[in-house]
Design a protein around this motif. Structure first.
Motif, PDB file in Angstrom:
ATOM      1  N   VAL A   1       0.830  -1.207   0.000  1.00  0.00           N
ATOM      2  CA  VAL A   1       0.000   0.000   0.000  1.00  0.00           C
ATOM      3  C   VAL A   1       0.865   1.258   0.000  1.00  0.00           C
ATOM      4  N   LEU A   2       1.821   1.331   0.909  1.00  0.00           N
ATOM      5  CA  LEU A   2       2.671   2.522   0.993  1.00  0.00           C
ATOM      6  C   LEU A   2       3.518   2.683  -0.267  1.00  0.00           C
ATOM      7  N   GLY A   3       4.057   1.575  -0.776  1.00  0.00           N
ATOM      8  CA  GLY A   3       4.857   1.633  -1.985  1.00  0.00           C
ATOM      9  C   GLY A   3       4.060   2.147  -3.169  1.00  0.00           C
ATOM     10  N   SER A   4       2.821   1.670  -3.296  1.00  0.00           N
ATOM     11  CA  SER A   4       1.958   2.109  -4.398  1.00  0.00           C
ATOM     12  C   SER A   4       1.685   3.606  -4.307  1.00  0.00           C
ATOM     13  N   ILE A   5       1.355   4.071  -3.106  1.00  0.00           N
ATOM     14  CA  ILE A   5       1.052   5.496  -2.915  1.00  0.00           C
ATOM     15  C   ILE A   5       2.265   6.359  -3.254  1.00  0.00           C
ATOM     16  N   ILE A   6       3.444   5.934  -2.817  1.00  0.00           N
ATOM     17  CA  ILE A   6       4.659   6.714  -3.052  1.00  0.00           C
ATOM     18  C   ILE A   6       4.975   6.804  -4.543  1.00  0.00           C
ATOM     19  N   PHE A   7       4.957   5.669  -5.239  1.00  0.00           N
ATOM     20  CA  PHE A   7       5.273   5.668  -6.667  1.00  0.00           C
ATOM     21  C   PHE A   7       4.239   6.462  -7.468  1.00  0.00           C
ATOM     22  N   GLU A   8       2.968   6.288  -7.130  1.00  0.00           N
ATOM     23  CA  GLU A   8       1.912   7.011  -7.849  1.00  0.00           C
ATOM     24  C   GLU A   8       2.007   8.513  -7.608  1.00  0.00           C
ATOM     25  N   ALA A   9       2.345   8.905  -6.392  1.00  0.00           N
ATOM     26  CA  ALA A   9       2.507  10.328  -6.080  1.00  0.00           C
ATOM     27  C   ALA A   9       3.697  10.913  -6.836  1.00  0.00           C
ATOM     28  N   MET A  10       4.789  10.171  -6.897  1.00  0.00           N
ATOM     29  CA  MET A  10       5.968  10.628  -7.637  1.00  0.00           C
ATOM     30  C   MET A  10       5.634  10.832  -9.113  1.00  0.00           C
ATOM     31  N   GLY A  11       4.897   9.895  -9.689  1.00  0.00           N
ATOM     32  CA  GLY A  11       4.526   9.999 -11.095  1.00  0.00           C
ATOM     33  C   GLY A  11       3.624  11.196 -11.360  1.00  0.00           C
TER      34      GLY A  11
ATOM     35  N   THR B   1      -3.571   9.578 -14.640  1.00  0.00           N
ATOM     36  CA  THR B   1      -2.600   8.930 -15.520  1.00  0.00           C
ATOM     37  C   THR B   1      -1.549   8.171 -14.733  1.00  0.00           C
ATOM     38  N   SER B   2      -1.106   8.732 -13.617  1.00  0.00           N
ATOM     39  CA  SER B   2      -0.075   8.082 -12.805  1.00  0.00           C
ATOM     40  C   SER B   2      -0.585   6.773 -12.207  1.00  0.00           C
ATOM     41  N   ILE B   3      -1.779   6.796 -11.638  1.00  0.00           N
ATOM     42  CA  ILE B   3      -2.352   5.573 -11.061  1.00  0.00           C
ATOM     43  C   ILE B   3      -2.600   4.540 -12.153  1.00  0.00           C
ATOM     44  N   SER B   4      -3.128   4.995 -13.292  1.00  0.00           N
ATOM     45  CA  SER B   4      -3.389   4.088 -14.400  1.00  0.00           C
ATOM     46  C   SER B   4      -2.099   3.446 -14.903  1.00  0.00           C
ATOM     47  N   ALA B   5      -1.009   4.211 -14.955  1.00  0.00           N
ATOM     48  CA  ALA B   5       0.265   3.677 -15.435  1.00  0.00           C
ATOM     49  C   ALA B   5       0.877   2.713 -14.430  1.00  0.00           C
ATOM     50  N   PHE B   6       0.907   3.094 -13.149  1.00  0.00           N
ATOM     51  CA  PHE B   6       1.498   2.218 -12.135  1.00  0.00           C
ATOM     52  C   PHE B   6       0.728   0.906 -12.029  1.00  0.00           C
ATOM     53  N   CYS B   7      -0.590   0.990 -12.153  1.00  0.00           N
ATOM     54  CA  CYS B   7      -1.418  -0.219 -12.094  1.00  0.00           C
ATOM     55  C   CYS B   7      -1.487  -0.942 -13.432  1.00  0.00           C
TER      56      CYS B   7
ATOM     57  N   TYR C   1       1.624  13.077 -26.735  1.00  0.00           N
ATOM     58  CA  TYR C   1       2.860  13.314 -25.992  1.00  0.00           C
ATOM     59  C   TYR C   1       3.969  12.348 -26.421  1.00  0.00           C
ATOM     60  N   TRP C   2       3.876  11.856 -27.647  1.00  0.00           N
ATOM     61  CA  TRP C   2       4.812  10.822 -28.101  1.00  0.00           C
ATOM     62  C   TRP C   2       6.271  11.281 -28.095  1.00  0.00           C
ATOM     63  N   ASP C   3       6.490  12.595 -28.218  1.00  0.00           N
ATOM     64  CA  ASP C   3       7.855  13.105 -28.229  1.00  0.00           C
ATOM     65  C   ASP C   3       8.172  13.964 -27.010  1.00  0.00           C
ATOM     66  N   ASN C   4       7.335  13.855 -25.962  1.00  0.00           N
ATOM     67  CA  ASN C   4       7.565  14.607 -24.727  1.00  0.00           C
ATOM     68  C   ASN C   4       8.344  13.729 -23.749  1.00  0.00           C
ATOM     69  N   PRO C   5       9.621  14.012 -23.513  1.00  0.00           N
ATOM     70  CA  PRO C   5      10.434  13.120 -22.666  1.00  0.00           C
ATOM     71  C   PRO C   5       9.937  13.021 -21.228  1.00  0.00           C
ATOM     72  N   ILE C   6       9.358  14.094 -20.681  1.00  0.00           N
ATOM     73  CA  ILE C   6       8.871  14.040 -19.295  1.00  0.00           C
ATOM     74  C   ILE C   6       7.752  13.013 -19.162  1.00  0.00           C
ATOM     75  N   ILE C   7       6.787  13.073 -20.061  1.00  0.00           N
ATOM     76  CA  ILE C   7       5.656  12.141 -20.000  1.00  0.00           C
ATOM     77  C   ILE C   7       6.099  10.725 -20.318  1.00  0.00           C
ATOM     78  N   VAL C   8       6.867  10.553 -21.388  1.00  0.00           N
ATOM     79  CA  VAL C   8       7.270   9.213 -21.814  1.00  0.00           C
ATOM     80  C   VAL C   8       8.131   8.525 -20.766  1.00  0.00           C
ATOM     81  N   ILE C   9       9.163   9.195 -20.261  1.00  0.00           N
ATOM     82  CA  ILE C   9      10.070   8.579 -19.280  1.00  0.00           C
ATOM     83  C   ILE C   9       9.343   8.290 -17.964  1.00  0.00           C
ATOM     84  N   THR C  10       8.469   9.214 -17.543  1.00  0.00           N
ATOM     85  CA  THR C  10       7.712   8.992 -16.305  1.00  0.00           C
ATOM     86  C   THR C  10       6.794   7.780 -16.440  1.00  0.00           C
TER      87      THR C  10
END
Length: 445
Positions: A133-143, A167-173, A192-201
């Motif tokens: 639970v804590l790990g999921s919250i931390i990673f999703e918040a970072m994203g 988007t962050s929750i959807s990606a992590f899950c 956002y295909w060429d946006n490095p912030i979105i793609v790398i995150t």
């Protein structure tokens, strides 16, 4: 037996997992049917609401309606809650809720939790649950924080924050749902295909969610001391590198060779990662060659790690089969990984999972191709996406008729809970099988 003499029936762990997902899907379908869930204030057909609820709960991402264009804020919140519960696991969330209200977690519940998250140690299951639970919250918040400058600058503060969180929750899950419908329906992450912030995150979130919480627990405990990791964690990390690098190289030279280097890198990296099993896309799969489509189908069926938010037959399943094959070629008594013997039970389980998923994907594709009059390869793409709970599409899903939708609903549900879980739920007693029979040799190959 109870005092009245009646036999008291208890659900097995597998049955509890199956029932939990069924109840979650039905509750989500009921809420999504309501007029409050749509932008137009109209009722949504039950089958379409059921399809969307199944896709969200099973963190798949196949959709009949564009999420932003069709669903209201309430509907989007329902979908996000389904994604979060489905990604972390129904049993995990039920356990957390029980702890919050002060309910004691018994042995039966702990055993079910252990089965649901593929945990090896029953004694530390509650600590492991808190870690999830804590790990999921931390990673999703970072994203969400990382992507928020991009989305806020485009959508404004309120919508930008909401899109970032969603988007962050959807990606992590590894769900693949998005809110980019203002760029065009079913556009996914193509704007956002060429946006490095979105793609790398997104790549970071997809990989962290797909590695599995047991692997992250090993990383937390032992840092960079790889030799101290469990055999499963070692195998997952090595396979993860292999399953990202090889597709990346193919995509770099085979599908995106006409792009500038920077955009080529982002597109190749993203589409090497997203099939296992995130469901976002930054380019159109209809532009892929047949070879690229087949490779993507294979990646979708492989999926992520056990005990992760990803689906598929799992990379450990493929690894066990691969090393078993090598062992047969070398005429060894038993296969081994990192100087550890693979148990016969693991080999049998890997074969069963592989066969179940392959048969479901192929038969589902055959039905869709015949019933909808589509090309088999395109139908197999949609079917494999459902079985692997991926969510990638070549545009067929929104056009499907009732029976094909039902086929995909069954595929998504089975892919998420696992074919073996369904079988174990139906067969609650362990059988001694045919061990008492005399052995005989059957030629193979």
């Amino acid at each position: 037996m109870t005092k009245s003499g009646k036999k008291h029936y208890r659900l097995s762990g597998a049955q509890t997992i199956l029932l939990g997902f069924v109840l979650l899907i039905l509750a989500g379908a009921f809420l999504l049917m309501l007029p409050i869930s749509t932008r137009t204030g109209e009722w949504t057909r039950f089958l379409d609401a059921l399809f969307t609820s199944t896709s969200a709960s099973c963190v798949t991402g196949l959709v009949l309606y564009d999420t932003w264009s069709h669903w209201s804020w309430f509907g989007q919140i329902v979908i996000l809650v389904l994604i979060q519960i489905g990604g972390m696991g129904v049993v995990t969330m039920a356990t957390v809720l029980s702890k919050i209200i002060g309910k004691k977690i018994g042995l039966q519940a702990r055993t079910t939790m252990q089965e649901a998250v593929s945990a090896p140690n029953l004694g530390e299951i509650m600590k492991y649950t808190r870690f999830i639970v804590l790990g999921s919250i931390i990673f999703e918040a970072m994203g969400a924080v990382a992507m928020s400058p991009v989305f806020i600058s485009e959508y404004g503060v309120l919508k930008g924050i909401w899109v970032s969180i969603f988007t962050s929750i959807s990606a992590f899950c590894n769900a693949g749902f998005d809110l980019n419908g203002t760029h065009g329906e079913f556009s996914s992450m193509m704007p956002y295909w060429d946006n490095p912030i979105i793609v790398i995150t997104l790549v970071f979130l997809i990989l962290t969610g797909g590695l599995g919480f047991l692997t992250w627990l090993d990383i937390r405990r032992h840092g960079l001391k790889f030799y101290k990791y469990s055999t499963q964690s070692k195998l997952i990390l090595v396979m993860e590198i292999f399953l990202v690098v090889i597709p990346f190289i193919y995509l770099w030279f085979g599908e995106y060779s006409d792009m500038p280097a920077g955009q080529r890198f982002l597109a190749s990296l993203f589409h090497a990662v997203t099939p296992r099993t995130a469901g976002f896309n930054t380019t159109d799969y209809n532009d892929y060659s047949g070879t690229g489509i087949v490779m993507t189908i294979m990646l979708m069926l492989v999926g992520g790690a056990p005990g992760s938010t990803a689906g598929g037959m799992k990379i450990t399943t493929v690894a066990v089969l691969f090393f078993t094959m090598i062992s047969v070629f070398k005429r060894e008594k038993s296969p081994a990984i990192f100087k550890r013997r693979i148990t016969t039970e693991a080999i049998y389980g890997a074969i069963a999972v592989f066969m179940l998923d392959m048969l479901m994907a192929i038969f589902g594709a055959m039905f869709i191709a015949k019933f909808e009059n589509h090309a088999f390869l395109r139908s197999l793409f949609e079917s494999a996406s459902a079985v692997g709970t991926v969510g990638l599409s070549m545009g067929l899903t929104p056009t499907l008729h009732t029976l094909s939708k039902i086929v995909l609903i069954i595929s998504m549900y089975t892919g998420r809970v696992g074919g073996l879980t369904l079988v174990f739920a139906a067969i609650t007693r362990k059988s001694t099988g045919n061990r008492q029979y005399p052995a005989d040799n059957i030629a193979v190959g």
